[in-house]
Motif scaffolding. Structure first.
Motif, mmCIF file in Angstrom:
data_model
loop_
_atom_site.group_PDB
_atom_site.id
_atom_site.type_symbol
_atom_site.label_atom_id
_atom_site.label_comp_id
_atom_site.label_asym_id
_atom_site.label_seq_id
_atom_site.Cartn_x
_atom_site.Cartn_y
_atom_site.Cartn_z
ATOM 1 N N TYR A 47 5.168 -29.827 -0.556
ATOM 2 C CA TYR A 47 4.025 -30.088 -1.438
ATOM 3 C C TYR A 47 2.814 -29.269 -1.000
ATOM 4 O O TYR A 47 2.088 -28.702 -1.823
ATOM 5 C CB TYR A 47 3.697 -31.585 -1.412
ATOM 6 N N ASN A 48 2.594 -29.196 0.289
ATOM 7 C CA ASN A 48 1.471 -28.440 0.847
ATOM 8 C C ASN A 48 1.540 -26.970 0.434
ATOM 9 O O ASN A 48 0.537 -26.374 0.006
ATOM 10 C CB ASN A 48 1.498 -28.567 2.372
ATOM 11 N N THR A 49 2.754 -26.405 0.528
ATOM 12 C CA THR A 49 2.934 -24.989 0.178
ATOM 13 C C THR A 49 2.785 -24.765 -1.324
ATOM 14 O O THR A 49 2.060 -23.845 -1.762
ATOM 15 C CB THR A 49 4.326 -24.514 0.637
ATOM 16 N N GLU A 50 3.446 -25.598 -2.118
ATOM 17 C CA GLU A 50 3.437 -25.402 -3.565
ATOM 18 C C GLU A 50 2.074 -25.620 -4.185
ATOM 19 O O GLU A 50 1.755 -25.032 -5.228
ATOM 20 C CB GLU A 50 4.461 -26.338 -4.208
ATOM 21 N N HIS A 51 1.259 -26.453 -3.581
ATOM 22 C CA HIS A 51 -0.060 -26.760 -4.148
ATOM 23 C C HIS A 51 -1.203 -26.155 -3.340
ATOM 24 O O HIS A 51 -2.371 -26.476 -3.589
ATOM 25 C CB HIS A 51 -0.229 -28.284 -4.259
ATOM 26 N N HIS A 52 -0.858 -25.269 -2.393
ATOM 27 C CA HIS A 52 -1.858 -24.496 -1.645
ATOM 28 C C HIS A 52 -2.929 -25.401 -1.020
ATOM 29 O O HIS A 52 -4.133 -25.157 -1.124
ATOM 30 C CB HIS A 52 -2.527 -23.463 -2.565
ATOM 31 N N LYS A 53 -2.467 -26.458 -0.361
ATOM 32 C CA LYS A 53 -3.401 -27.425 0.205
ATOM 33 C C LYS A 53 -4.028 -26.956 1.521
ATOM 34 O O LYS A 53 -5.128 -27.360 1.870
ATOM 35 C CB LYS A 53 -2.680 -28.763 0.434
ATOM 36 N N GLY A 54 -3.285 -26.168 2.266
ATOM 37 C CA GLY A 54 -3.816 -25.712 3.541
ATOM 38 C C GLY A 54 -3.814 -26.770 4.619
ATOM 39 O O GLY A 54 -4.576 -26.701 5.583
ATOM 40 N N TRP A 55 -2.943 -27.765 4.462
ATOM 41 C CA TRP A 55 -2.871 -28.834 5.456
ATOM 42 C C TRP A 55 -2.203 -28.334 6.729
ATOM 43 O O TRP A 55 -1.304 -27.495 6.700
ATOM 44 C CB TRP A 55 -2.070 -30.015 4.920
ATOM 45 N N THR A 56 -2.607 -28.877 7.851
ATOM 46 C CA THR A 56 -1.990 -28.562 9.136
ATOM 47 C C THR A 56 -1.904 -29.836 9.976
ATOM 48 O O THR A 56 -2.512 -30.857 9.642
ATOM 49 C CB THR A 56 -2.804 -27.513 9.917
ATOM 50 N N GLY A 57 -1.158 -29.758 11.072
ATOM 51 C CA GLY A 57 -1.122 -30.837 12.045
ATOM 52 C C GLY A 57 -0.716 -32.181 11.475
ATOM 53 O O GLY A 57 0.290 -32.309 10.771
ATOM 54 N N ALA A 58 -1.522 -33.202 11.766
ATOM 55 C CA ALA A 58 -1.199 -34.573 11.402
ATOM 56 C C ALA A 58 -1.073 -34.770 9.897
ATOM 57 O O ALA A 58 -0.368 -35.677 9.442
ATOM 58 C CB ALA A 58 -2.254 -35.533 11.957
ATOM 59 N N ALA A 59 -1.724 -33.936 9.117
ATOM 60 C CA ALA A 59 -1.666 -34.070 7.658
ATOM 61 C C ALA A 59 -0.261 -33.831 7.119
ATOM 62 O O ALA A 59 0.051 -34.244 5.999
ATOM 63 C CB ALA A 59 -2.645 -33.099 6.996
ATOM 64 N N LEU A 60 0.585 -33.183 7.909
ATOM 65 C CA LEU A 60 1.955 -32.896 7.486
ATOM 66 C C LEU A 60 2.970 -33.839 8.126
ATOM 67 O O LEU A 60 4.164 -33.693 7.907
ATOM 68 C CB LEU A 60 2.313 -31.455 7.841
ATOM 69 N N LYS A 61 2.488 -34.794 8.890
ATOM 70 C CA LYS A 61 3.368 -35.694 9.623
ATOM 71 C C LYS A 61 3.477 -37.051 8.940
ATOM 72 O O LYS A 61 2.707 -37.409 8.069
ATOM 73 C CB LYS A 61 2.842 -35.876 11.062
#
Length: 277
Positions: A247-261
């Motif tokens: 989802y982060n990649t497809e919607h260009h969110k730019g999330w890193t670290g805990a946001a992806l956990k």
């Protein structure tokens, strides 16, 4: 906004005050050997004052089918009345309360069926988080309309004042509550976000199985098998984290670290579209 209501049993008056109320829930039965002798009169008071009325059953250990049948016979509910299971007896398991609710839902398709319990039962005794059409939660330590549960609640029993249990229903007004009770408002197509605290390892729920199926469907299958798919485990963690990365990649969110956990967040949960179960 919420709608004010009360719940009553045989030790309350038949002619309780209805001032400011939108609904009343009346005890009908307990086990298979007790029927509230004031039930009919207490329901009649509610109807006479145009309240949304409900009937509840205090469940005891024993046959859930027999108790559901006994309740339905004595409640004599009309279409649009609310039905509820009062789960307070520690001798009744979570699986048994599920069975009672499912039986009544099948036998009374024109009625909403709720689960009533306190926070201890909900948080520590309920392995499935199954509440039928809605959760009626007893949490007298919380302000009205702010029960301390990470789950969509329908009614909050928040205090006892003047000899009556006081409740609020999670609706904008009585008309909205009445429409819902009459099944004029369809169930949501997708499961609402249950809150971060809900996603604990070992939780068993049909919602978990539905999440499992959706994660597989969107190409984020990191499950070793489909056994116990209704229980949150390491496969759910890995699969959901894969979904968050996707989802982060497809919607260009730019999330890193805990946001992806793990655990899930509301945005990715809503986007996953777990079907309502």
């Amino acid at each position: 906004m919420t709608v004010s209501g009360i719940d009553v049993a045989s030790y309350q008056s038949d002619t309780y005050s209805t001032t400011g109320l939108g609904f009343v829930l009346v005890k009908a039965t307990e086990g298979t050997g007790y029927a509230n002798p004031r039930h009919a009169a207490q329901i009649a008071t509610g109807r006479r004052h145009s309240l949304v009325v409900g009937h509840y059953h205090f469940v005891r250990p024993g046959s859930m089918t027999a108790q559901a049948t006994y309740f339905l016979q004595h409640a004599a509910a009309r279409a649009g009345d609310v039905l509820a299971l009062d789960w307070e007896d520690t001798g009744v398991t979570g699986a048994q309360k599920d069975a009672w609710i499912e039986h009544v839902q099948a036998a009374a398709p024109r009625n909403r069926v709720l689960l009533y319990c306190n926070r201890d039962f909900w948080l520590h005794r309920d392995p499935t988080s199954f509440a039928g059409d809605g959760l009626w939660i007893a949490d007298p330590g919380a302000p009205a309309g702010r029960p301390r549960v990470d789950f969509h609640w329908t009614i909050h029993q928040y205090s006892e004042t003047g000899g009556l249990d006081r409740d609020v229903a999670n609706f904008a007004n009585t008309a909205a509550l009445r429409a819902w009770a009459a099944k004029g408002t369809p169930a949501p197509a997708h499961e609402p976000f249950p809150g971060v605290a809900w996603f604990t390892l070992g939780r068993r729920s049909p919602v978990v199985a539905a999440m499992h199926a959706r994660l597989v469907a969107v190409g984020c299958n990191h499950y070793a098998s489909s056994a116990n798919k209704d229980v949150i485990g390491s496969g759910d963690v890995a699969s959901y984290e894969a979904w968050q990365r996707k989802y982060n990649t497809e919607h260009h969110k730019g999330w890193t670290g805990a946001a992806l956990k793990w655990p899930p967040g509301k945005e990715t949960w809503d986007a996953l579209k777990v079907p309502n179960v």
